[in-house]
Write a protein that holds these residues in place. Structure first.
Motif, short mmCIF file in Angstrom:
data_model
loop_
_atom_site.label_atom_id
_atom_site.label_comp_id
_atom_site.label_asym_id
_atom_site.label_seq_id
_atom_site.Cartn_x
_atom_site.Cartn_y
_atom_site.Cartn_z
N ALA A 54 1.72 1.67 -3.54
CA ALA A 54 0.85 2.40 -4.35
C ALA A 54 0.83 3.70 -3.85
O ALA A 54 1.20 5.00 -4.93
CB ALA A 54 -0.23 1.67 -4.09
N ASP A 55 0.74 4.13 -2.71
CA ASP A 55 1.11 5.42 -2.67
C ASP A 55 1.95 6.06 -3.47
O ASP A 55 1.96 7.77 -4.12
CB ASP A 55 1.07 6.27 -1.19
N ASN A 93 0.62 -1.09 -0.17
CA ASN A 93 -0.10 0.16 0.23
C ASN A 93 0.88 1.98 -0.08
O ASN A 93 0.22 2.35 -0.56
CB ASN A 93 -1.05 -0.04 1.49
N THR A 145 -1.62 -0.91 -6.65
CA THR A 145 -1.08 -0.01 -7.55
C THR A 145 -1.97 -0.09 -9.12
O THR A 145 -2.53 1.09 -9.33
CB THR A 145 0.18 0.15 -7.46
N CYS A 146 -2.85 -1.35 -9.32
CA CYS A 146 -3.29 -1.53 -10.51
C CYS A 146 -4.69 -1.16 -9.49
O CYS A 146 -4.85 -0.16 -10.68
CB CYS A 146 -3.39 -2.74 -10.66
N ARG A 167 -5.65 1.52 -8.17
CA ARG A 167 -5.83 2.98 -7.84
C ARG A 167 -5.53 3.59 -8.73
O ARG A 167 -6.06 4.37 -9.38
CB ARG A 167 -4.11 3.25 -6.85
N LEU A 205 3.59 4.62 -5.72
CA LEU A 205 4.01 4.74 -7.64
C LEU A 205 2.64 5.40 -8.29
O LEU A 205 2.69 5.80 -9.15
CB LEU A 205 3.52 3.43 -8.10
N CYS A 206 1.37 5.29 -7.87
CA CYS A 206 0.36 6.55 -8.61
C CYS A 206 0.98 7.98 -8.74
O CYS A 206 -0.12 8.57 -9.33
CB CYS A 206 -0.96 6.16 -7.35
#
Length: 233
Positions: free
Chosen positions: A30-31, A27, A56-57, A59, A33-34
């Protein structure tokens, strides 16, 4: 083109999944990489890599594409051996000075006694390099000798969620560093991010440059345990 090579989060290898801490790492990833996003996302077929990619996908509302050749299972089979206690480990996880040994080159690294107990270290490495060349060719960069011909120049951001043994072997090929030298001097942590840039040079040729290796800034940002992130196995 930017290629992000991302190791999976802290795993439970017995179930091929992430631990609770590993899920927090995914998570946090994801924060991070997005912020800039990806054009394409690829993953090993193994559960721990897919579970790391999923936040990641989700989001970014992008699917992950499975690349079977990125599986750690295939590398583990050929780059592991039983130690004196009967425990199976990566052969390159030994004392790093043994990997360097004498002056082994990019052509004879596999003759180092460290690899003598492997099933087929050289064949395994050749499989990774051949699959890598095919993968990069599909992305527009064709391997020619030590360089890549820029067939389809692009500014894409590509993510590959994969593993430790596979990732370090792949990086050694991409950066033209003999694998034993790479294993002796570099490593990648759980959920870490490594970034390579393929510059679209005017003469039509490129060579990937590492602009970030095993970065864990998302771990620090979320105050997650660092010792878990850098655990070797």
């Amino acid at each position: 083109m930017l290629l992000y090579i991302i190791r999976h989060g802290e795993p439970d290898y017995t179930t091929d999944s992430l631990t609770e801490n590993g899920k927090k790492q995914a998570n946090a990833l994801a924060d991070r990489l997005c912020t800039h996003g990806f054009d394409e996302i690829y993953s090993s077929p193994l559960g721990r890599a897919i579970q790391t990619a999923k936040p990641t996908c989700e989001r970014l509302k992008k699917p992950y594409i499975i690349e079977d050749w990125m599986s750690e299972d295939l590398v583990w089979k050929d780059f592991s051996a039983d130690d004196e206690n009967g425990t199976r480990n990566w052969v390159f996880g030994c004392q790093n000075t043994r990997l360097i040994g004498s002056n082994y080159t990019k052509d004879d690294w596999h003759t180092n006694p460290v690899f003598s107990q492997c099933n087929s270290a050289l064949d395994c490495y050749k499989r990774i390099t051949n699959c890598s060349d095919d993968f990069l060719n599909r992305l527009g960069y064709k391997k020619e000798g030590n360089l890549y011909k820029v067939v389809s120049p692009n500014e894409k951001r590509i993510a590959a969620f994969c593993h430790h043994g596979f990732g370090t072997a792949w990086l050694s090929h991409l950066l033209s560093i003999p694998p034993n030298i790479f294993w002796a001097g570099f490593d990648i942590a759980h959920s870490s991010v490594t970034i390579l840039i393929f510059r679209n040079n005017p003469d039509g040729y490129t060579s990937p440059q590492c602009v970030c290796l095993s970065d864990m800034s998302h771990i620090y940002k979320e105050k997650l345990p660092v010792n878990a992130a850098i655990k070797f196995f």
